[in-house]
Design a protein around this motif. Structure first.
Motif, PDB file in Angstrom:
ATOM      1  N   GLY A 186       5.644  -2.499   8.254  1.00  0.00           N
ATOM      2  CA  GLY A 186       6.168  -1.164   7.988  1.00  0.00           C
ATOM      3  C   GLY A 186       7.196  -1.160   6.881  1.00  0.00           C
ATOM      4  O   GLY A 186       7.171  -0.297   5.990  1.00  0.00           O
ATOM      5  N   LEU A 187       8.106  -2.123   6.908  1.00  0.00           N
ATOM      6  CA  LEU A 187       9.132  -2.211   5.864  1.00  0.00           C
ATOM      7  C   LEU A 187       8.497  -2.487   4.497  1.00  0.00           C
ATOM      8  O   LEU A 187       8.935  -1.935   3.477  1.00  0.00           O
ATOM      9  CB  LEU A 187      10.132  -3.314   6.213  1.00  0.00           C
ATOM     10  N   ARG A 188       7.459  -3.320   4.504  1.00  0.00           N
ATOM     11  CA  ARG A 188       6.789  -3.625   3.236  1.00  0.00           C
ATOM     12  C   ARG A 188       6.093  -2.390   2.673  1.00  0.00           C
ATOM     13  O   ARG A 188       6.187  -2.107   1.470  1.00  0.00           O
ATOM     14  CB  ARG A 188       5.767  -4.753   3.438  1.00  0.00           C
ATOM     15  N   ARG A 189       5.417  -1.623   3.542  1.00  0.00           N
ATOM     16  CA  ARG A 189       4.725  -0.416   3.073  1.00  0.00           C
ATOM     17  C   ARG A 189       5.701   0.591   2.478  1.00  0.00           C
ATOM     18  O   ARG A 189       5.433   1.201   1.442  1.00  0.00           O
ATOM     19  CB  ARG A 189       3.956   0.228   4.238  1.00  0.00           C
ATOM     20  N   ILE A 190       6.828   0.767   3.168  1.00  0.00           N
ATOM     21  CA  ILE A 190       7.770   1.808   2.745  1.00  0.00           C
ATOM     22  C   ILE A 190       8.646   1.370   1.575  1.00  0.00           C
ATOM     23  O   ILE A 190       8.786   2.098   0.584  1.00  0.00           O
ATOM     24  CB  ILE A 190       8.674   2.211   3.934  1.00  0.00           C
ATOM     25  N   PHE A 191       9.230   0.179   1.698  1.00  0.00           N
ATOM     26  CA  PHE A 191      10.268  -0.208   0.744  1.00  0.00           C
ATOM     27  C   PHE A 191       9.813  -1.162  -0.354  1.00  0.00           C
ATOM     28  O   PHE A 191      10.590  -1.467  -1.260  1.00  0.00           O
ATOM     29  CB  PHE A 191      11.453  -0.833   1.496  1.00  0.00           C
ATOM     30  N   ILE A 192       8.569  -1.625  -0.293  1.00  0.00           N
ATOM     31  CA  ILE A 192       8.049  -2.481  -1.358  1.00  0.00           C
ATOM     32  C   ILE A 192       6.862  -1.790  -2.035  1.00  0.00           C
ATOM     33  O   ILE A 192       6.956  -1.347  -3.179  1.00  0.00           O
ATOM     34  CB  ILE A 192       7.637  -3.873  -0.820  1.00  0.00           C
ATOM     35  N   GLU A 193       5.748  -1.662  -1.285  1.00  0.00           N
ATOM     36  CA  GLU A 193       4.559  -1.034  -1.863  1.00  0.00           C
ATOM     37  C   GLU A 193       4.823   0.424  -2.230  1.00  0.00           C
ATOM     38  O   GLU A 193       4.322   0.926  -3.251  1.00  0.00           O
ATOM     39  CB  GLU A 193       3.392  -1.125  -0.874  1.00  0.00           C
ATOM     40  N   GLY A 194       5.606   1.118  -1.410  1.00  0.00           N
ATOM     41  CA  GLY A 194       5.888   2.532  -1.667  1.00  0.00           C
ATOM     42  C   GLY A 194       6.731   2.785  -2.900  1.00  0.00           C
ATOM     43  O   GLY A 194       6.754   3.911  -3.412  1.00  0.00           O
ATOM     44  N   LEU A 195       7.400   1.755  -3.391  1.00  0.00           N
ATOM     45  CA  LEU A 195       8.255   1.920  -4.574  1.00  0.00           C
ATOM     46  C   LEU A 195       7.588   1.458  -5.861  1.00  0.00           C
ATOM     47  O   LEU A 195       8.063   1.782  -6.952  1.00  0.00           O
ATOM     48  CB  LEU A 195       9.559   1.126  -4.389  1.00  0.00           C
ATOM     49  N   LYS A 196       6.504   0.704  -5.726  1.00  0.00           N
ATOM     50  CA  LYS A 196       5.876   0.145  -6.906  1.00  0.00           C
ATOM     51  C   LYS A 196       5.340   1.232  -7.843  1.00  0.00           C
ATOM     52  O   LYS A 196       4.812   2.243  -7.386  1.00  0.00           O
ATOM     53  CB  LYS A 196       4.733  -0.806  -6.528  1.00  0.00           C
ATOM     54  N   LYS A 197       5.478   0.979  -9.093  1.00  0.00           N
ATOM     55  CA  LYS A 197       4.992   1.929 -10.098  1.00  0.00           C
ATOM     56  C   LYS A 197       3.475   1.851 -10.146  1.00  0.00           C
ATOM     57  O   LYS A 197       2.889   0.774 -10.241  1.00  0.00           O
ATOM     58  CB  LYS A 197       5.566   1.576 -11.473  1.00  0.00           C
TER      59      LYS A 197
END
Length: 202
Positions: A186-197
Motif C-alpha cells: 500500500g505504501l509503495r502504491r501511494i507514495f512511490i508508484e503514485g508519485l512517479k512521473k
C-alpha cells in the motif's frame, strides 16, 4: 585528583542513567507506557525520586531518551544504505528506507510505538524517530523533484502524510490484522508508484 574525581562522578551518573532507562524499558514492555509512573521507575531502578527528577522532569523525557537509543541502529542502517546507494534513483531509495523503517517497528511493536508517542506528549510525530525519518524522506523527495522523476508534488505535505501512515503501523498490524506485506504494498502504491512521473507517450 580533580580529573579522577570527575571521572568517578561521571561514571556513577552513567550507571544511574542506565539503571533508570533499563528499568523504564522493562516496565513499559511489561505494563504499557501509559500504566507506568515516575515513582515505579525510581523504585525499580533503586534511585531516589529526587535523583530521578533531577535528570528527567517527566516520563516523556525518559521516553525520548529510550527512543533515541533504541532507534540508533536504524539511523545507522539507513545512513549506511544511503551512503552506498547514491546511484540508485531517489524513489527506489525512499522505498528501501520505508522498508527498513517498517521492519524495525514491526520487531518492536507495540511497546516502542507507544514510547515514541509518549516521548513528545501530544505531538507524536515530533519524536526522534519521526524527526529523522522526516528529514530523510524530504531529502529523497526533493532529489526526485530535481531529477523530474515525480509529477508536481508538495514535498512537505506528502512526507507528513507518509509519516502519519507509518505512525499507525502498530494499530494496522495488531488491531486491524494487516500483514507487513499489505502495508508495504500500500505504501509503495501511494507514495512511490503514485508519485512517479508518467512517461510522455511517443
Amino acid at each position: 585528583m580533580a580529573k579522577t574525581l570527575g571521572f568517578i562522578i561521571n561514571s556513577t551518573d552513567e550507571v544511574f542513567r542506565r539503571r533508570i532507562l533499563e528499568s523504564a524499558r522493562t516496565l513499559f514492555i511489561e505494563q504499557g507506557v501509559e500504566n507506568v509512573n515516575m515513582h515505579q521507575i525510581a523504585k525499580m531502578a533503586e534511585v531516589g525520586q529526587a535523583s530521578l527528577y533531577r535528570r528527567y522532569t517527566e516520563k516523556g523525557d525518559i521516553c525520548m531518551e529510550i527512543v533515541r537509543e533504541e532507534c540508533q541502529p536504524l539511523f545507522e542502517d539507513v545512513k549506511a544504505y544511503l551512503d552506498q546507494s547514491t546511484e540508485v534513483p531517489p524513489l527506489n531509495r525512499l522505498y528501501q528506507v520505508i522498508e527498513k523503517f517498517v521492519a524495525f517497528l514491526e520487531a518492536k511493536v507495540p511497546w516502542l510505538c507507544a514510547v515514541s508517542r509518549a516521548s513528545s506528549g501530544f505531538r507524536p510525530l515530533q519524536s526522534p524517530l519521526y524527526q529523522s525519518m522526516r528529514i530523510t524522506c524530504q531529502d529523497l523527495l526533493n532529489e526526485a523533484v530535481e531529477l523530474e522523476d515525480v509529477e508536481d508534488v508538495d514535498v512537505l505535505y506528502t512526507v507528513e502524510a507518509l509519516l502519519a501512515a507509518l505512525h499507525n503501523i502498530d494499530f494496522h498490524i495488531q488491531d486491524q490484522g494487516f500483514s507487513t506485506k499489505q502495508i508495504l504494498q500500500g505504501l509503495r502504491r501511494i507514495f512511490i508508484e503514485g508519485l512517479k512521473k508518467n512517461p510522455v507517450p511517443k
